[in-house]
Design an enzyme around this catalytic site. Sequence first.
Site, PDB file in Angstrom:
ATOM      1  CB  CYS A  15     -40.155  59.846  -3.150  1.00 40.62           C
ATOM      2  SG  CYS A  15     -39.181  60.145  -4.600  1.00 40.62           S
ATOM      3  CB  CYS A  18     -37.144  64.631  -4.562  1.00 39.60           C
ATOM      4  SG  CYS A  18     -38.633  64.025  -5.659  1.00 39.60           S
ATOM      5  CB  CYS A  82     -34.083 113.443   0.230  1.00 39.11           C
ATOM      6  SG  CYS A  82     -32.446 112.657   0.670  1.00 39.11           S
ATOM      7  CB  CYS A  85     -33.946 108.478   3.020  1.00 40.71           C
ATOM      8  SG  CYS A  85     -33.435 110.271   3.857  1.00 40.71           S
ATOM      9  CG  ASP A 491     -56.371  83.164 -28.542  1.00 42.45           C
ATOM     10  OD1 ASP A 491     -56.009  82.191 -29.291  1.00 42.45           O
ATOM     11  OD2 ASP A 491     -57.086  83.001 -27.814  1.00 42.45           O
ATOM     12  CG  ASP A 684     -59.240  84.069 -23.540  1.00 41.57           C
ATOM     13  OD1 ASP A 684     -58.633  83.350 -24.395  1.00 41.57           O
ATOM     14  OD2 ASP A 684     -60.389  83.621 -23.699  1.00 41.57           O
ATOM     15  CG  ASP A 688     -54.046  81.897 -25.236  1.00 40.35           C
ATOM     16  OD1 ASP A 688     -53.535  81.600 -26.250  1.00 40.35           O
ATOM     17  OD2 ASP A 688     -55.301  82.229 -25.074  1.00 40.35           O
TER      18      ASP A 688
END
Length: 789
Positions: A15, A18, A82, A85, A491, A684, A688
Amino acid sequence: MSEKKETLKITGMTCSACSSRIEKVLNKMDGVDAQVNLATELATVKYDNDKLSTKDVKDKIKNLGYDVQMKTSEFNITGMTCASCSSRIEKVLNKMDSVETATVNLTTEKATVTYNEQELSEYDIIKRIQKIGYDAETVEDDTDSATKKDEATEKLKRKVIISAILSAPLLLTMLDHLLGVHLPAIFMNPWFQLAFAAPVQFIIGWQFYKSAYKNLKTFNANMDVLVVMGTSAAFLFSLYETYKWMKFGTEPHLYFEASAVIITLILFGKYLEARAKSETSSAISKLLDMQAREARVIRDGKEVMIPVEEVVVDDILMIKPGEKIPVDGIVLKGNSSIDESMLTGESIPVEKNKGDELIGSTVNENGTLEMRATRVGKDTALQSIVKIVEDAQGVKAPIQRMADVISNYFVPIVIGIGIVTFILWYLITGKVEPALVASVSVLVIACPCALGLATPTSIMVGTGKGAEQGILFKGGEHLEKTHQLDTIILDKTGTITNGTPEVTDYTGSDETLQLLASAENHSEHPLANAIVKYAKSEGLELLSVDDFKAIPGHGIEATIESKEVLVGTRKLMRDRAVNLSAADDMEVYEYDGKTAMIVAVNGEYKGTIAVLDTVKDTAKKAVKLLHEDGLEVVMLTGDNKRTAEAIARTVGIDTVIAEVLPEEKAEVVKKYQNSGKVVGMVGDGVNDAPALALADIGIAIGTGTDVAIEAADLTILGEDLTLIHKAISLSHKTIRNIKQNLFWAFFYNTLGIPIAALGLLAPWVAGAAMAFSSVSVVSNALRLKRVKL
């Protein structure tokens, strides 16, 4: 005052408040004049470039909770020879206005540039690269890129062959000098030698002159400058000797063979290097080879075969037995067994029915399937893996920074040493010839190629090896840091356990079970699915729920047919003043490693249900391997302490932190880090993600959620937890390989330059040694492909 104007694309504004806030805060910065347009989501910012940078403005916007949209493009670069470069290009790109970061990889011959596309285009970046003497094009088609590289390698091969043929007669003259082999007089004729040396020097070797000129024009020096200076000095001195031979009849001291043989050997070294480099990217080639080439799509009621690139989202595809699944999608009709071993490592086929997800490039074993495409092209699971591997190979490891800094200063220093060597030898001997030989040898042997290749080749092979094993590092820095871990936090649910629990015990009435299952049907927790499944197996129908609320880390509450249903932990029940005197079976369940939940209806205890989540087959072995690696292993779970300790006993974990709320997991990681530990977090789930992001190395299980995988630094495909040990082992071996490469690169130059300066090394031997050093570094890196993890 140096005023700069930049337009930034801002995301996250909803809006006018912001845009006003961002504008107000930016204008409070010293020397900033900003206007923010909500409609276009653009901020036009003028600021004093002497006081601020674009990064300062971006950071201020990000601190407010918004983001600045940047574009990342990849470019194929040609003409690099090399490390000097790649360092030069990287330095120039990073100095460009509106470029956030630029990294150039000598090994892959690619540049990855993140920039503000409001101010800069890919064309601008290409023009800047061309301006400093190289060429570039955007990476669009991996196949085209690979084809061009193959063509370039073949062209280099032809140059080597022609150069070798022309240099062979000159090499024979060298044998005449060294071994006293008697050759026909024509071989010693200066015109004869000039006729063979000139094409090598100025036609075959023209690429060195071209590159050297472009670098010197921008006040930069690379390997080609050394080669041109060394070989030109030898060639021109020989030309001068030819002139004296013609004019005065003096015996010529010719070094045509040195200039020609040096160029031939350097080209041969580059050819071997190019061949070896192609092997380092074989992991990506193998992944891309897994893709289906064509897809059978139903269009206008007919089956038509089209290239897989033409498949679009929502296309309906037919997959027959034995065929690869072209893209990611969902089964609409049919059932079959799918071989997903290429992604998960599991050799047992997975049964797929209507509504199940299919992964592109996996193999349909038996039945015919009809599927709807959900992710195509670059969005498929396989392409995501390829992208992760490519990104990891392109990102520099911290250990490479030292080599980059040295490479930047190396060539100018060597040129200085070469000049000093020439002057000292001339002052001591009073002759040009020995001074020239020594200085040419210094220039030729001191090429920094080996130094520049030492780290990126090992990172490429290491990340490729990991991908083949099901270990995806997101960058070289993560590959480097993984071997430093001394603590692994695991976990429980979905990581140590399979995450597919089943109800094992229930005390209570069918009416209570019906209410319990109806409430749990609105929960996303894995335990909820087990309870709903159990109730249905008992023939109970689910009731409609009037109100539902999840209480994170504790349980749920719901209103069903005017009854208040509460399901969860002891703490939740005590907080709601539920009498638990009858819940005496709970401790027994928990000691056996089961997760027990209490059910209360209208504030009264009505029963207990116990759910068991089985431990993964590889969990115990994985923990044992981590202990053997010397790591502390910790289990972290929101489950109750007794259940957690039972699981920990099963797999051999000593330290258990239980009854942790999702938002507290990151705090546990931070606590270990504050005590001086280098922490790896394995998880997973969505809950987490904060802990994975905070950990020194976040390790996501590939079968987990996209959020967890995105937050992690390392992903292991499938459910084999022993891959964590393998990832640490791979990190150890890759870093050891890099250190070996850096040692030999430093040792080679440190030893070679003084030997050459003392006149103990013939120029052609120096050229051979220089070529060999680069090839040996790449070959050592390739050994990683054969290591056992």
